[in-house]
Design an enzyme around this catalytic site. Structure first.
Site, PDB file in Angstrom:
ATOM      1  N   GLU A 224      -1.371  -3.164  -6.270  1.00  0.00           N
ATOM      2  CA  GLU A 224      -1.495  -2.128  -7.676  1.00  0.00           C
ATOM      3  C   GLU A 224      -1.309  -2.871  -8.946  1.00  0.00           C
ATOM      4  OE1 GLU A 224       1.129   1.781  -6.711  1.00  0.00           O
ATOM      5  OE2 GLU A 224      -1.107   2.423  -5.710  1.00  0.00           O
ATOM      6  N   GLU A 341      -5.236   3.045  -0.332  1.00  0.00           N
ATOM      7  CA  GLU A 341      -3.812   3.768   0.276  1.00  0.00           C
ATOM      8  C   GLU A 341      -4.615   5.144  -0.285  1.00  0.00           C
ATOM      9  OE1 GLU A 341      -0.384   3.112  -1.913  1.00  0.00           O
ATOM     10  OE2 GLU A 341      -0.126   1.171  -1.370  1.00  0.00           O
TER      11      GLU A 341
END
Ligand SMILES: *[C@@H]1O[C@H](CO)[C@@H](O)[C@H](O)[C@H]1NC(C)=O
Ligand SMILES: *[C@@H]1O[C@H](CO)[C@@H](O)[C@H](O)[C@H]1NC(C)=O
Ligand SMILES: *[C@@H]1O[C@H](CO)[C@@H](O)[C@H](O)[C@H]1NC(C)=O
Ligand SMILES: *[C@@H]1O[C@H](CO)[C@@H](O)[C@H](O)[C@H]1NC(C)=O
Ligand SMILES: *[C@@H]1O[C@H](CO)[C@@H](O)[C@H](O)[C@H]1NC(C)=O
Length: 426
Positions: A224, A341
């Site tokens: 991320e 995710e």
């Protein structure tokens, strides 16, 4: 998603009490129809030759040994951390039909760390006075070696992110703090040449160590990455161009060490569309999903999806649109997309929302579907993992998103994902 930091962010957002979507979807609406297999001639036999067992990205899809490769997968950041039970987890993954597992490829501690550490926990980088050494011991890379060995044995391929935007298990901000003496500005990580060099030194150790393993699915630049960390902030100089340059440079670097395996970003899939209302679309994060997908050393696109903790009003519909937008980006750029995710908290939310999301992803030929996160019961490892994560009563850490086998309705939905994805493989 990973650390208690993110959990805290989620908690504060939840306190805003935005109104819940009228979830009208029925669990049963997850259609189990098996879709027609895609055009197999898109996978060239030539690519597979000499690369047995290596997944490649070709013409907008993954290919394994000359055949299309679509998969169900999952996430387990804690698998490298538990000293026992790793084989039991892989047995369960294989039995379920999971083909790809995303683990943490980083684990960093500082000699000055205030939080008491469980000595059983694994770490790979130990920072002392501004530099780090590699921990090759029994609570270091030997633990990582074991995960890779068992992944090979159980035919599960690994996605391995090499650092973390967030605090959990070692982060960009620790590089910044240790090397520059100041971690106020998160984006120093992408621009300071000493920091980049230190990151590359670690990347080189890990990629070189496992590059001949058939268990590698893809190297991932970071979990991320964004211009902001937490609590570290954007200096004001970080833009989408900063991150795209970093993505280009680091993906080229990894390919220079391991040209045969794929490389991806590991980002949340945020767009850079100036004027859009949402942070996830307007470039505020420093990500430009489409621009990064065009980089030739990036083999596929990843996105993460947490509309609940991103404080969206209509969680289900917002998520469905986000999935559709990524399907469109993949088609436009002719690269496969992995829904790497995603999750909502609460069992009722899961049973109400996942059917629509999963059907949208399957209908759009998303190449890989990987919920956050795998739940394992019956672990013999007890107690604290780290950062507030713990195993309780033999259950792997539960952050509210974990999917355990005893959550029968949700478990069955994902079994259907396995079936549908498997049917698309050649
Ligand atoms: C499959 O793709 C090839 C090459 O792009 C094309 O020539 C062929 O017509 C396609 N076949 C089908 C059934 O779509
Ligand atoms: C780290 O630096 C401090 C202060 O300069 C010094 O006292 C200490 O010995 C150093 N530690 C190591 C392991 O080099
Ligand atoms: C760290 O950098 C920030 C921003 O430049 C500055 O305000 C702060 O004083 C610095 N802190 C230290 C300890 O040097
Ligand atoms: C389900 O989602 C709504 C909306 O985000 C939230 O208010 C609620 O707390 C969630 N339920 C659970 C059990 O987490
Ligand atoms: C499933 O297992 C978890 C972890 O042990 C437990 O917290 C939960 O109550 C169980 N749920 C059901 C429905 O049995």
């Amino acid at each position: 998603m990973d650390s208690s930091v993110e959990t805290r962010i989620g908690d504060s957002l939840r306190k805003m009490r935005f109104s819940m979507v009228t979830a009208t979807l029925l669990l049963a609406s997850l259609n189990t129809t098996v879709l027609a297999a895609p055009n197999k001639s898109k996978c060239s036999q030539k690519t597979a030759k000499g690369n047995q067992g290596v997944v490649v990205s070709e013409n907008g899809q993954f290919c394994l040994d000359g055949k299309p490769f679509y998969f169900s997968g999952t996430n387990s950041y804690w698998i490298n951390q538990i000293p026992n039970d790793v084989e039991a987890v892989f047995e369960s993954l294989q039995q379920f039909g999971e083909k790809v597992l995303r683990i943490w490829g980083f684990g960093m501690v500082e000699s000055t760390l205030a939080e008491p550490r469980n000595p059983d926990l694994a770490f790979y980088q130990m920072w002392i006075n501004g530099s780090w050494y590699l921990n090759t011991g029994g609570n270091g890379l030997q633990r990582f070696d074991e995960v890779v060995r068992l992944a090979e044995k159980y035919d599960v391929k690994l996605i391995i992110p090499l650092t973390n935007n967030w605090e959990g298990y070692g982060s960009m901000d620790i590089y910044n703090k240790q090397i520059t003496g100041n971690d106020t500005y998160h984006d120093v990580f992408y621009s300071d040449s000493r920091v980049v060099e230190s990151y590359q030194r670690y990347v080189n150790f890990i990629v070189s160590r496992y590059k001949n393993s058939k268990a590698i699915f893809s190297w991932e630049l970071a979990n991320e990455p964004r211009c902001n960390g937490y609590p570290a902030i954007n200096s004001g100089k970080c833009t989408a161009a900063t991150l795209s340059q970093w993505v280009k440079d680091q993906s080229q670097y990894i390919k220079s060490i391991d040209p045969q395996h794929m490389v991806c970003v590991g980002d949340e899939g945020f767009y850079n569309r100036p004027g859009a209302a949402d942070y996830e679309y307007n470039g505020g994060s420093g990500l430009d999903f489409d621009a990064n997908l065009q980089i030739s050393t990036i083999d596929f696109g990843t996105f993460h999806l947490y509309p609940q903790s991103w404080a969206k009003k209509d969680i289900a519909a917002w998520g469905t649109q986000y999935i559709k937008d990524h399907i469109a980006s993949g088609k436009q750029n002719n690269k496969p997309i992995v829904m790497e995710e995603f999750g909502v908290e609460g069992y009722g939310n899961k049973t109400a929302i996942y059917p629509e999301w999963l059907q949208t992803a399957l209908d759009g030929d998303i190449a890989g579907i990987m919920p956050w996160q795998w739940g394992q019961l019956g672990l013999t490892t007890g107690g604290v993992v780290q950062y507030g994560d713990s195993t309780v009563g033999g259950a792997s850490p539960n952050d509210g998103y974990t999917i355990y086998p005893n959550q029968t309705e949700v478990w069955e939905m994902f079994k259907n994902v396995v079936k549908t994805q498997d049917a698309k493989c050649g």
